[in-house]
Every structure is written in C-alpha cells, then in structure tokens.
Design a protein around this motif. Structure first.
Motif, mmCIF file in Angstrom:
data_model
loop_
_atom_site.group_PDB
_atom_site.id
_atom_site.type_symbol
_atom_site.label_atom_id
_atom_site.label_comp_id
_atom_site.label_asym_id
_atom_site.label_seq_id
_atom_site.Cartn_x
_atom_site.Cartn_y
_atom_site.Cartn_z
ATOM 1 N N SER A 42 -15.968 -6.172 -75.530
ATOM 2 C CA SER A 42 -16.503 -5.118 -76.400
ATOM 3 C C SER A 42 -18.025 -5.165 -76.447
ATOM 4 O O SER A 42 -18.627 -6.245 -76.456
ATOM 5 C CB SER A 42 -15.940 -5.251 -77.821
ATOM 6 N N GLY A 43 -18.616 -3.985 -76.487
ATOM 7 C CA GLY A 43 -20.069 -3.859 -76.614
ATOM 8 C C GLY A 43 -20.386 -2.551 -77.299
ATOM 9 O O GLY A 43 -19.499 -1.761 -77.633
ATOM 10 N N TYR A 72 -12.752 -2.748 -70.997
ATOM 11 C CA TYR A 72 -14.084 -2.630 -71.605
ATOM 12 C C TYR A 72 -14.045 -1.588 -72.707
ATOM 13 O O TYR A 72 -13.668 -0.442 -72.487
ATOM 14 C CB TYR A 72 -15.108 -2.254 -70.535
ATOM 15 N N TYR A 79 -21.290 -1.301 -85.192
ATOM 16 C CA TYR A 79 -20.765 -2.324 -84.277
ATOM 17 C C TYR A 79 -20.460 -3.647 -84.973
ATOM 18 O O TYR A 79 -19.338 -4.171 -84.875
ATOM 19 C CB TYR A 79 -21.752 -2.547 -83.128
ATOM 20 N N ILE A 83 -16.874 -5.640 -85.619
ATOM 21 C CA ILE A 83 -16.609 -6.971 -85.060
ATOM 22 C C ILE A 83 -16.256 -7.964 -86.162
ATOM 23 O O ILE A 83 -15.277 -8.731 -86.044
ATOM 24 C CB ILE A 83 -17.822 -7.475 -84.248
ATOM 25 N N PRO A 93 -12.085 -8.881 -79.905
ATOM 26 C CA PRO A 93 -11.976 -8.981 -78.447
ATOM 27 C C PRO A 93 -12.186 -10.414 -77.974
ATOM 28 O O PRO A 93 -12.691 -11.254 -78.722
ATOM 29 C CB PRO A 93 -13.094 -8.068 -77.950
ATOM 30 N N PHE A 96 -17.504 -10.556 -76.434
ATOM 31 C CA PHE A 96 -18.239 -9.412 -76.982
ATOM 32 C C PHE A 96 -19.742 -9.688 -77.015
ATOM 33 O O PHE A 96 -20.189 -10.829 -76.909
ATOM 34 C CB PHE A 96 -17.732 -9.023 -78.377
ATOM 35 N N TYR A 97 -20.495 -8.585 -77.119
ATOM 36 C CA TYR A 97 -21.948 -8.672 -77.236
ATOM 37 C C TYR A 97 -22.304 -9.260 -78.603
ATOM 38 O O TYR A 97 -21.681 -8.931 -79.620
ATOM 39 C CB TYR A 97 -22.588 -7.287 -77.203
ATOM 40 N N TYR A 312 -23.403 -12.772 -74.333
ATOM 41 C CA TYR A 312 -21.948 -12.684 -74.304
ATOM 42 C C TYR A 312 -21.418 -13.903 -75.049
ATOM 43 O O TYR A 312 -21.846 -15.035 -74.779
ATOM 44 C CB TYR A 312 -21.423 -12.713 -72.867
#
Length: 424
Positions: A42-43, A72, A79, A83, A93, A96-97, A312
């Motif tokens: 995820s991003g 993706y 965001y 998360i 996820p 993730f970012y 990441y």
C-alpha cells in the motif's frame, strides 16, 4: 476378422490407458504446483508517471519471483489514518509506505517488523545514505528501508540574475537577502513589485533548519515542542525581517499562486527553496524557463537544509514475512532502485545507484545530493501534527506583523505541548 477385431480392441485399451495416465500426471502436476503467495503493498497516490513506473517495477519483481503476486493498493485519502486503523484491526498490508515524519510514532507502537534479522551482508546496507537510514531506527533496530528522498535546494532564475548583474548564486543567507533586494523589480513603475527576489514558504517543514542553524531544536528528548527557544528565534527572525522590513520576499498568497514552484515558474519570484520534485514540474509546466540550482545558503556559518524521505516497512502481523522481505529487498536493492529512480522523479537512497545514474554530476540534481549529509531529517517527535499545526498558524501571524515573533512562537509552543500532553 477376429484378429483385426482383437488388434482394434488392444489399440483402444492402450489409448485409454495412455489417456488415463496423462490425466493422472496432469492431476498430480496440478496438485503439486505451488500456489503463488499473494502479498499487499500500500502507498499513497502520486504523479501518474510515477504510478506507472512503480507498476512496471512490480511486474519485473514478479517475473523474477514467480511464486509471489503483489497487489498494489493506492490509498488516496487520509493515508496514515487508514493505515493506523488497519494496524489496530490487524488488516494492514504486508508492506507499506511510511514517511519519516510519521515513523517515530509507529516505531514506538510495536506494530512494525524489525528488519535487522533479514538484512544480509550481500544487501550492502552501508550503500545507503546514513542520514536516511537513521530516520527509521528506533531502540537500535531498523524498521524501514528508504526508497527515495529529496533535500531542499535553491532554485534561481538565470535571466533575472543576468538582468540584475549577478553572476553566481548566493552562498550565505546575508548574500541571499542582498540579492533579493537587487532582484526585486517594478516594471510598470507603479510602486507595486512585479518580481520579488525570494519566495518564502512559512511552513515548519521549510523553516526547521533555520531553527537549527543557531542550535535550536524542534522537540526535546521527551518529545515536547521547544522551537521557541532563544536560539530557534534567531533563525526565524531572519525570515521575518526580510519579509516585513526589507520587503524583498513574498509568500505564495501574496502573488496569487498555489506553491513555491508555481510562483517561481511564473516569474513572481527570482529565487525559491524547493525540493527535487520541482525539477520535472518546472520543465514540463514552464519549458521556456531558464533556471539553475545551488545548495541552500549557509546560516550562522553552518550549512543546512531539510531532507524528506519515505521507507518501505513490514507489518509485524504479516502472514508472509519471507515474501514481504523479498519485495522490500528488491525495491530497495540496487536493481530495483535503479529502475525506480532512473527518470529523475525521485533520488536514490543508495550512493552507488546515484553515481551510476550520474546524479552526482547532474548540474540540477547534484546540489540535492550534496545536502543529504548535513540535512535535518523532517521529523518532529511522536506527535508531529500538533507541532506543525501550532507552528504554522502562529508563524504566519508573526510574518504578517499581527504579533511579535517571540509571542507567536511561545503561544505555538504552549499550544503544541498542551495537545501532546493530552495525547500521551
């Protein structure tokens, strides 16, 4: 006749047996063929060209790792709230970012997988810029590997410099202020400035290194705001004086634009301090603009800038940690990172990749690379929103002359610490 019939039956039986055998072989193969492991990455949403590039890199990863399929997911709104909610609900996820700004809080919550045990000597951790790796360390463990970054650098209009008789970029903040006065123009002779010398962006993300120039800090060891110290005020006073008294700088709202890059591209200011992301924007949106970049001018005989980076990270609850690591190590490995950063939209966090792509020799990008060693990481404790919002509101007020700088910053600091105390 009987013999022919016998031969026909024998042939039919042989064909049937062969068919059954083939079917059994196929069933056996199907039964034993490994099912690909599905992992989620995820991003947040970004430039469409970047999205396309990342999808291609992920396809290359799947080709090299046929046992892994990557889904993706782009989280386009709120965001970090999404998360955090998923982490609490154990639905986050696998990978993730994570922005460096948000890292201190998540690293302290025992929701991220430490990566130290996965990192081998062949991965060559020493190839990463140390300042970037440190942004994702907590209690001597590494929780994220930075995928790209940008520092801030000075952008200047070459034609405006030539017109003002300036032959080189300013190297100190005093020089920048002097240049700004020379670059300010009134083309219509109506008393209104058509081009300001410098575009100021008052947000804390662009002012923090000035606080650090005289020894100030954003937060103390306990995570409370401390930017209103005497040392911190010295750096901020430079900005206020240039804007209020010298009147050689402008905010984006003063000139009717939406960003620092836009006011520079439109010729409303001759200099601005921006990130690497401004290069492709300016080239695409203002193709006739002739500009150059340089390191941020020093303050108090100290070089300074900001560095923004994203890593990441692995969800500690992931059911596929081995595969998640394979994805992270590919994306941040030399091959994957070169593919991801080859277009110049982002700068590689590995020194060897930056050299291979020639960014250290690139006239526009080399100042960004030069600043990474001495840059201040964009982090503000475990509760950065409280720090940022309080600072930004009050600093703009001081910049506009609505209250003295010291009073504004004391108010901001008290406000931020009250919010932090309530969240602890």
């Amino acid at each position: 006749m009987k013999r022919k019939l016998f031969n026909f039956l024998a042939l039919a039986v042989a064909i049937a047996l062969l068919a059954i055998g083939c079917q059994q072989i196929q069933i056996h193969r199907t039964a034993t063929a490994p099912t690909p492991v599905n992992i989620k990455l995820s991003g947040w949403g970004s430039d469409p060209i970047e999205q396309k590039l990342l999808k291609q890199v992920l396809k290359d990863f799947e080709v090299q790792h046929p046992g892994i399929k990557v889904k993706y997911e782009v989280i386009s709104d709120q965001y970090m709230d999404v998360i955090k909610t998923r982490l609490v609900g154990e639905a986050a996820p696998d990978v993730f970012y994570l922005d460096a700004l948000e890292a201190p809080f998540l690293m302290s919550q025992n929701v991220l997988e430490p990566l130290d045990a996965y990192i081998t000597p062949e991965f060559d951790l020493s190839d990463f810029e140390e300042n970037l790796i440190n942004s994702f360390k907590h209690d001597n463990q590494i929780y994220g590997l930075p995928k790209d970054y940008s520092t801030l650098a000075l952008f200047y209009n070459k034609k405006a410099f030539t017109a003002a008789g300036l032959t080189s970029s300013p190297t100190t903040w005093d020089e920048l202020r002097t240049y700004s006065k020379q670059l300010a123009t009134d083309k219509n002779q109506d008393g209104r400035i058509d081009q300001y010398g410098y575009g100021v962006i008052p947000e804390l993300a662009r002012q923090a290194y000035k606080i650090g120039a005289f020894g100030g800090q954003l937060v103390d060891e306990n995570g409370y705001a401390t930017f209103a110290s005497e040392a911190g005020l010295k750096g901020l006073q430079l900005v206020v004086k240039q804007y209020q008294k010298e009147r050689s700088s402008a905010q984006k709202s003063d000139v009717g634009t939406n960003s620092g890059s836009e006011m520079f591209g439109q010729g409303k200011v001759a200099m601005v301090i921006e990130g690497n992301w401004a290069i492709p924007f300016l080239k695409e949106t203002f193709p006739q603009l002739e500009f150059a970049t340089a390191e941020v001018p020093s303050i108090n005989n100290k070089k300074g800038t900001m560095v923004f980076t994203v890593a990441y990270v692995m969800n500690k609850q992931s059911q596929h940690k081995k595969e998640a690591w394979q994805l992270i190590s590919y994306l941040t490995g030399k091959e994957g990172m070169e593919k991801w950063t080859a277009t110049g939209f982002a700068l590689p966090t590995r020194k060897s990749v930056a050299q291979k792509l020639g960014y250290d020799k690139d006239p526009l990008r080399s100042p960004f690379l030069a600043g990474v060693d001495y840059a201040m990481p964009w982090q503000a404790g475990k509760y950065p929103a409280a720090i940022m919002n309080s600072f930004d509101n009050q600093f703009v007020s001081a910049l506009l002359g609505q209250q003295p700088l010291e009073q504004a910053m004391q108010r901001a600091q008290q406000e931020a610490n009250k919010l932090i105390k309530a969240m602890e």
